[in-house]
Design a protein around this motif. Structure first.
Motif, PDB file in Angstrom:
ATOM      1  N   ASP A  28       4.314   2.602   5.755  1.00 39.77           N
ATOM      2  CA  ASP A  28       4.085   3.793   6.483  1.00 39.77           C
ATOM      3  C   ASP A  28       5.101   4.299   7.177  1.00 39.77           C
ATOM      4  N   SER A  29       5.896   3.595   7.647  1.00 41.37           N
ATOM      5  CA  SER A  29       7.098   3.894   8.510  1.00 41.37           C
ATOM      6  C   SER A  29       8.148   4.751   7.394  1.00 41.37           C
ATOM      7  N   GLY A  30       8.217   4.778   6.348  1.00 44.82           N
ATOM      8  CA  GLY A  30       9.101   5.328   5.402  1.00 44.82           C
ATOM      9  C   GLY A  30       9.666   4.277   4.312  1.00 44.82           C
ATOM     10  N   ALA A  31       9.500   3.068   4.502  1.00 49.91           N
ATOM     11  CA  ALA A  31      10.371   2.263   3.471  1.00 49.91           C
ATOM     12  C   ALA A  31       9.711   2.208   2.229  1.00 49.91           C
ATOM     13  N   SER A  32      10.769   2.005   1.002  1.00 46.57           N
ATOM     14  CA  SER A  32      10.106   2.456  -0.230  1.00 46.57           C
ATOM     15  C   SER A  32       9.384   1.029  -0.667  1.00 46.57           C
ATOM     16  N   ILE A  33       8.901   0.879  -1.763  1.00 44.89           N
ATOM     17  CA  ILE A  33       8.222  -0.360  -2.475  1.00 44.89           C
ATOM     18  C   ILE A  33       9.518  -1.187  -2.825  1.00 44.89           C
ATOM     19  N   ARG A  34      10.470  -0.488  -3.542  1.00 44.03           N
ATOM     20  CA  ARG A  34      11.685  -1.112  -4.061  1.00 44.03           C
ATOM     21  C   ARG A  34      12.395  -1.907  -2.946  1.00 44.03           C
ATOM     22  N   ALA A  35      12.619  -1.335  -1.790  1.00 44.89           N
ATOM     23  CA  ALA A  35      13.201  -1.782  -0.544  1.00 44.89           C
ATOM     24  C   ALA A  35      12.025  -3.023  -0.074  1.00 44.89           C
ATOM     25  N   LEU A  36      10.952  -2.873  -0.075  1.00 41.90           N
ATOM     26  CA  LEU A  36      10.144  -3.949   0.621  1.00 41.90           C
ATOM     27  C   LEU A  36      10.020  -5.108  -0.513  1.00 41.90           C
TER      28      LEU A  36
END
Length: 77
Positions: A28-36
């Motif tokens: 929700d803060s803007g991180a992408s699924i790939r980054a997570l």
């Protein structure tokens, strides 16, 4: 978070709920699924499933958008 989880280990119970809440907050803060996925050492599919189970409304492809300004400008033309 990721340090306490062994790669590929099954995540259940309270640990799963905490992980889901952390992923949701970061997404929700803007991180992408790939980054997570990279950050947690999990697969894209695992992170996607955790977010879906958490009730997150997933963004469309292309990442975060700039909001409604783009839509209203096109409508006004």
């Amino acid at each position: 978070m990721a340090e306490t989880l062994k790669k590929g280990s099954r995540v259940t119970g309270a640990a799963r709920e905490k992980l889901a809440a952390d992923l949701k907050k970061k997404y929700d803060s803007g991180a992408s699924i790939r980054a997570l996925a990279e950050e947690t050492g999990r697969s894209y599919g695992f992170v996607h499933r955790m977010l879906s189970e958490s009730g997150v409304i997933l963004r469309g492809r292309g990442g975060a958008t700039r909001g409604k300004g783009k839509v209203t400008a096109a409508a006004g033309s």
